[in-house]
Design a protein around this motif. Structure first.
Motif, PDB file in Angstrom:
ATOM      1  N   VAL A  96      22.268  73.395   8.286  1.00 45.42           N
ATOM      2  CA  VAL A  96      23.585  73.901   8.691  1.00 45.42           C
ATOM      3  C   VAL A  96      24.641  72.818   8.481  1.00 45.42           C
ATOM      4  O   VAL A  96      25.720  73.079   7.974  1.00 45.42           O
ATOM      5  N   ASN A  97      24.315  71.585   8.839  1.00 41.04           N
ATOM      6  CA  ASN A  97      25.303  70.506   8.793  1.00 41.04           C
ATOM      7  C   ASN A  97      25.442  69.831   7.429  1.00 41.04           C
ATOM      8  O   ASN A  97      26.502  69.287   7.126  1.00 41.04           O
ATOM      9  N   CYS A  98      24.405  69.864   6.619  1.00 36.69           N
ATOM     10  CA  CYS A  98      24.452  69.145   5.339  1.00 36.69           C
ATOM     11  C   CYS A  98      24.233  70.045   4.121  1.00 36.69           C
ATOM     12  O   CYS A  98      24.256  69.573   3.000  1.00 36.69           O
ATOM     13  N   GLY A  99      23.971  71.313   4.368  1.00 44.32           N
ATOM     14  CA  GLY A  99      23.677  72.246   3.291  1.00 44.32           C
ATOM     15  C   GLY A  99      22.184  72.514   3.217  1.00 44.32           C
ATOM     16  O   GLY A  99      21.383  71.598   3.426  1.00 44.32           O
ATOM     17  N   PRO A 100      21.802  73.753   2.915  1.00 42.34           N
ATOM     18  CA  PRO A 100      20.387  74.114   2.908  1.00 42.34           C
ATOM     19  C   PRO A 100      19.536  73.285   1.948  1.00 42.34           C
ATOM     20  O   PRO A 100      18.438  72.857   2.303  1.00 42.34           O
ATOM     21  N   GLY A 101      20.035  73.045   0.758  1.00 41.31           N
ATOM     22  CA  GLY A 101      19.267  72.234  -0.192  1.00 41.31           C
ATOM     23  C   GLY A 101      19.012  70.842   0.331  1.00 41.31           C
ATOM     24  O   GLY A 101      17.903  70.310   0.199  1.00 41.31           O
ATOM     25  N   ASN A 102      20.019  70.249   0.953  1.00 39.15           N
ATOM     26  CA  ASN A 102      19.852  68.898   1.503  1.00 39.15           C
ATOM     27  C   ASN A 102      18.882  68.891   2.680  1.00 39.15           C
ATOM     28  O   ASN A 102      18.034  68.004   2.776  1.00 39.15           O
ATOM     29  N   GLY A 103      18.996  69.858   3.584  1.00 44.71           N
ATOM     30  CA  GLY A 103      18.084  69.914   4.726  1.00 44.71           C
ATOM     31  C   GLY A 103      16.637  69.976   4.277  1.00 44.71           C
ATOM     32  O   GLY A 103      15.763  69.296   4.827  1.00 44.71           O
ATOM     33  N   VAL A 104      16.359  70.781   3.259  1.00 45.09           N
ATOM     34  CA  VAL A 104      14.998  70.897   2.736  1.00 45.09           C
ATOM     35  C   VAL A 104      14.580  69.593   2.064  1.00 45.09           C
ATOM     36  O   VAL A 104      13.447  69.130   2.227  1.00 45.09           O
ATOM     37  N   LYS A 105      15.484  68.980   1.322  1.00 48.24           N
ATOM     38  CA  LYS A 105      15.156  67.702   0.675  1.00 48.24           C
ATOM     39  C   LYS A 105      14.832  66.632   1.716  1.00 48.24           C
ATOM     40  O   LYS A 105      13.918  65.819   1.512  1.00 48.24           O
ATOM     41  N   PHE A 106      15.550  66.624   2.830  1.00 46.24           N
ATOM     42  CA  PHE A 106      15.236  65.665   3.893  1.00 46.24           C
ATOM     43  C   PHE A 106      13.801  65.879   4.366  1.00 46.24           C
ATOM     44  O   PHE A 106      13.046  64.921   4.563  1.00 46.24           O
ATOM     45  N   LEU A 107      13.419  67.124   4.562  1.00 46.61           N
ATOM     46  CA  LEU A 107      12.060  67.459   4.997  1.00 46.61           C
ATOM     47  C   LEU A 107      11.044  67.047   3.929  1.00 46.61           C
ATOM     48  O   LEU A 107      10.024  66.428   4.246  1.00 46.61           O
ATOM     49  N   GLN A 108      11.302  67.365   2.687  1.00 47.40           N
ATOM     50  CA  GLN A 108      10.362  67.039   1.616  1.00 47.40           C
ATOM     51  C   GLN A 108      10.194  65.528   1.445  1.00 47.40           C
ATOM     52  O   GLN A 108       9.073  65.040   1.270  1.00 47.40           O
ATOM     53  N   LYS A 109      11.288  64.785   1.536  1.00 48.18           N
ATOM     54  CA  LYS A 109      11.192  63.327   1.451  1.00 48.18           C
ATOM     55  C   LYS A 109      10.383  62.772   2.623  1.00 48.18           C
ATOM     56  O   LYS A 109       9.558  61.867   2.450  1.00 48.18           O
ATOM     57  N   ALA A 110      10.618  63.305   3.815  1.00 47.58           N
ATOM     58  CA  ALA A 110       9.881  62.863   5.000  1.00 47.58           C
ATOM     59  C   ALA A 110       8.387  63.148   4.831  1.00 47.58           C
ATOM     60  O   ALA A 110       7.539  62.298   5.148  1.00 47.58           O
ATOM     61  N   LEU A 111       8.062  64.318   4.339  1.00 48.61           N
ATOM     62  CA  LEU A 111       6.653  64.663   4.112  1.00 48.61           C
ATOM     63  C   LEU A 111       6.021  63.729   3.084  1.00 48.61           C
ATOM     64  O   LEU A 111       4.864  63.314   3.235  1.00 48.61           O
ATOM     65  N   ASN A 112       6.763  63.363   2.049  1.00 45.94           N
ATOM     66  CA  ASN A 112       6.232  62.448   1.043  1.00 45.94           C
ATOM     67  C   ASN A 112       5.974  61.060   1.618  1.00 45.94           C
ATOM     68  O   ASN A 112       5.004  60.403   1.246  1.00 45.94           O
ATOM     69  N   VAL A 113       6.816  60.630   2.533  1.00 46.51           N
ATOM     70  CA  VAL A 113       6.620  59.319   3.161  1.00 46.51           C
ATOM     71  C   VAL A 113       5.382  59.318   4.058  1.00 46.51           C
ATOM     72  O   VAL A 113       4.671  58.323   4.146  1.00 46.51           O
ATOM     73  N   LEU A 114       5.100  60.446   4.684  1.00 45.10           N
ATOM     74  CA  LEU A 114       4.020  60.519   5.677  1.00 45.10           C
ATOM     75  C   LEU A 114       2.679  60.982   5.113  1.00 45.10           C
ATOM     76  O   LEU A 114       1.741  61.220   5.870  1.00 45.10           O
ATOM     77  N   ASN A 115       2.532  61.093   3.810  1.00 46.74           N
ATOM     78  CA  ASN A 115       1.304  61.649   3.235  1.00 46.74           C
ATOM     79  C   ASN A 115       0.211  60.616   2.946  1.00 46.74           C
ATOM     80  O   ASN A 115      -0.734  60.904   2.216  1.00 46.74           O
ATOM     81  N   LEU A 116       0.315  59.452   3.550  1.00 51.57           N
ATOM     82  CA  LEU A 116      -0.673  58.370   3.363  1.00 51.57           C
ATOM     83  C   LEU A 116      -0.892  58.072   1.880  1.00 51.57           C
ATOM     84  O   LEU A 116      -2.012  58.018   1.393  1.00 51.57           O
ATOM     85  N   GLN A 117       0.204  57.878   1.190  1.00 50.37           N
ATOM     86  CA  GLN A 117       0.220  57.555  -0.239  1.00 50.37           C
ATOM     87  C   GLN A 117      -0.593  58.549  -1.064  1.00 50.37           C
ATOM     88  O   GLN A 117      -1.362  58.186  -1.941  1.00 50.37           O
ATOM     89  N   GLY A 118      -0.427  59.806  -0.737  1.00 50.77           N
ATOM     90  CA  GLY A 118      -1.084  60.870  -1.495  1.00 50.77           C
ATOM     91  C   GLY A 118      -2.475  61.223  -1.028  1.00 50.77           C
ATOM     92  O   GLY A 118      -3.127  62.071  -1.625  1.00 50.77           O
ATOM     93  N   LYS A 119      -2.958  60.601   0.041  1.00 51.30           N
ATOM     94  CA  LYS A 119      -4.315  60.895   0.524  1.00 51.30           C
ATOM     95  C   LYS A 119      -4.383  62.221   1.286  1.00 51.30           C
ATOM     96  O   LYS A 119      -5.423  62.872   1.298  1.00 51.30           O
ATOM     97  N   LEU A 120      -3.308  62.612   1.938  1.00 48.93           N
ATOM     98  CA  LEU A 120      -3.310  63.871   2.692  1.00 48.93           C
ATOM     99  C   LEU A 120      -2.978  65.057   1.793  1.00 48.93           C
ATOM    100  O   LEU A 120      -3.566  66.127   1.924  1.00 48.93           O
TER     101      LEU A 120
END
Length: 178
Positions: A96-120
């Protein structure tokens, strides 16, 4: 959580009617971007007749419907909410505050950081679209990481977005909830 709760939390940060940076807005709905929204007819009528906007129940319903149809459902927050309500709320609020594409990108970037370098799971393509791979990554991530860590990473991405955007200080109130 439900849409109603996420909507109430997000709307607590939105103003009523106003002109922001030359753009007419009501409850965060920008007239230049959403000129066909039916609420503008009610707003124009109220402003012309000097009636208070807050006394228009149809207007409140139209605002709620707008956010459900433009954000909650297309972002698949109803599905993410089944996995974790805080993740869905953060996706909704940041979109809502940054635009739908940006909100999803924030989530996707966060998920990429937390994936144990591709192990999960494999790194997601940061494309701003909630597809089945993003939903699956959330599911797997939440089995191995606390939800609050994912939400903090999403919020951190939003913070970085604001630091790179001129005039970001006026939106700093969105971080008061964390």
């Amino acid at each position: 959580m439900s849409f109603d709760k996420a909507f109430a939390v997000t709307m607590a940060s939105e103003g009523g009617y106003g002109v922001v940076d030359g753009h007419e807005t009501y409850m965060g709905i920008d007239r230049t971007k959403h000129s066909n929204w039916h609420g503008w007819v009610i707003i124009d009528d109220c402003l012309h007749q000097g009636k208070p906007l807050s006394a228009q129940p149809d207007l409140a319903d139209l605002v709620r419907e707008f956010y459900r149809d433009e954000f909650w459902m297309p972002l698949r927050c109803h599905q993410i909410d089944q996995l974790n309500e805080a993740v869905a709320e953060e996706l909704f609020e940041s979109s809502v505050n940054c635009g739908p594409g940006n909100g999803v990108k924030f989530l996707q970037k966060a998920l990429n950081v937390l994936n144990l370098q591709g192990k999960l799971y494999r790194d997601l393509k940061v494309d701003g679209v909630v597809g089945s791979k993003t939903i699956d990554a959330i599911r797997v991530c939440l089995r191995h990481r606390p939800a609050r860590r994912l939400v903090k990473c999403q919020n951190g991405e939003q913070y970085l977005h604001y630091t790179l955007w001129p005039g970001h200080e006026k939106f700093s109130g969105v971080f008061d909830r964390t």
